[in-house]
Write an enzyme that holds these catalytic residues in place. Structure first.
Site: not given
Ligand code: S3P
Length: 428
Positions: A20, A91, A119, A311
């Site tokens: 992240s 994502g 998604r 996660d």
């Molecule tokens: C993330 C936020 C989370 C997490 C993803 C990484 C991020 O998702 O599950 O692996 O880096 O902002 P969500 O914000 O959809 O919950």
């Protein structure tokens, strides 16, 4: 992998950089005027996708083994990409750059792999459209995402779900608007965007679930040192707790409160895990020691802790299967919208081995009982890095080779996972 089965694990490990944080450092580095050094970034499939997207918008990125250097003339120098942006399996890349590009008022088309195509993107499209963005989705919900230039205004937005990706997409879009954007979160989600934006010079405050960003400031380049990813550390930690004779230390790992829910669960279970914080400046950092624990208690989790370990739930399900008591996860409906439906995937794969689950729409209970593992049972990883790594840990702790259909998706977040386990093998 066979030789990993009969071993125990010991020694010290540094897990790869936080995914992240690496994504965000690349994006903010591209938006900021000057040169941003990203020290110890995560080299992985997902972060590569963000890197390529930032290059396509006009940032210069130099890659060295221990450091990436992002050079940009600032947000106003970025331009529409010549081709469709490809976000692969990521994502975070998909959702955050949608906010970033809408905020810059650029035209772009964004698409990813087969998992990304399923998604939901309406969760970012709705607040961004409220700001004035012109974003079209396939079937009003899914990628490809088409963004057309539009001028944005600040909003006040109450998020229906706790999602750092949604929060960050709105914050990125609001950076250069004229006025205050206010976001109310139902539960605290990871706060790397807030911490890093402040470091890059944005005017942002966060208090009691409300984030306020005053738009209009130019970002200034800054240097980022990426801590180890606790979501990657979770796999060797659980391996050490479940494998007789094991005792490992993970050094230099993120202990950010919004990410460390797994440590709270390990404590509830009475696992032999100790944590030493070494730094609290910006992103908290420290060392985690984990050792084999023969008796594990049960747990029941829901509410605010869920986004703090979202996660880690696949690997927690495995830990739960070896507890002496029932373990329940509720309030985790979001798991159904990850790289795959992780509630279904965990239950379908682990119940092949006599592990008994009760499934809920928003979680599961794992009941205590015998685990029966048959050699070479075919299992599916769903091209989901966290499901695959959970199955590998399962194979090692049960001393049983499993036939996992495809493990290549490990590279999404933890290339070098097998090598790291090998390095911890006691008699390696
Ligand atoms: C993330 C936020 C989370 C997490 C993803 C990484 C991020 O998702 O599950 O692996 O880096 O902002 P969500 O914000 O959809 O919950």
């Amino acid at each position: 992998m066979k030789h990993l089965l009969d071993s125990s694990f010991s020694g010290t490990l540094k897990v790869p950089g936080d995914k992240s944080i690496t994504h965000r450092a690349l994006m903010f580095g591209a938006l900021a005027k000057g040169t941003t050094h990203i020290h110890l970034p995560l080299h992985s499939e997902d972060t590569r996708r963000t890197m390529e997207c930032m290059r396509a918008l006009g940032a210069e990125i130099e890659e060295n083994a221990e450091e990436w250097v992002v050079t940009s003339k600032g947000h106003s120098s970025l331009h529409a990409p010549d081709e469709t942006l490809y976000t692969g399996n990521s994502g975070t890349t998909t959702r955050l750059i949608t906010g970033l590009i809408a905020g810059l008022g650029l035209r772009a088309e964004i698409e990813g792999d087969a998992s990304i195509a399923k998604r939901p993107m309406d969760r970012i499209q709705r607040p961004l459209a409220e700001m004035g963005a012109d974003i079209a989705l396939k079937d009003e919900k899914y990628p490809p995402i088409t963004i057309k230039p539009a001028a944005l205004s600040p909003i006040t937005y109450t998020m229906p779900i706790a999602s750092a990706q949604v929060k960050s997409a709105i914050l990125l879009a609001s950076l250069f608007t004229d006025g205050d954007t206010v976001i109310h979160e139902p539960s605290p989600s990871r706060n790397h965007t807030e911490i890093m934006l402040r470091q890059f010079g944005a005017d942002i405050a966060s208090e009691n679930g409300t984030i306020t960003l005053a738009g209009g400031n130019e970002l200034n380049a800054s240097d980022v040192t990426v801590p180890g990813d606790i979501s990657s550390a979770a796999f060797p930690i659980v391996l050490a707790v479940l494998k007789p004779g094991s005792s490992i230390t993970i050094d230099n790992v993120s202990l950010n409160e919004t990410r460390s829910g797994i440590l709270d669960v390990l404590e509830m279970m009475g696992a032999d895990v100790t944590v030493e914080q070494t730094s609290q400046e910006g992103e908290a950092l420290g060392r985690i020691h984990a050792a084999y624990t023969p008796e594990l208690k049960g747990f029941e989790i829901s509410g605010d802790i869920i986004p703090r370990l979202i996660d880690e739930i696949p690997i927690l399900a495995l830990l739960a299967a070896y507890s002496n008591e029932a373990c329940t996860v509720r309030g985790a409906h979001e798991l159904r919208f990850k790289e795959t439906d992780r509630i279904r995937a965990v239950i379908d794969e682990l119940s092949r081995f006599g592990i008994r689950f009760t499934e809920y729409d928003d979680g599961f209970t794992v009941h205590p009982g015998q685990v029966d593992v048959m050699e070479n049972t075919p299992v599916k990883g769903y091209n989901d890095h966290r499901i695959i790594m959970m199955l590998i840990v399962f194979s090692i702790i049960s001393n049983t080779p499993l036939e996992i259909d495809d493990i290549s998706a490990i590279d999404i977040s933890y290339p070098g996972f097998m090598e790291d386990l090998e390095a911890l093998r006691k008699d390696a």
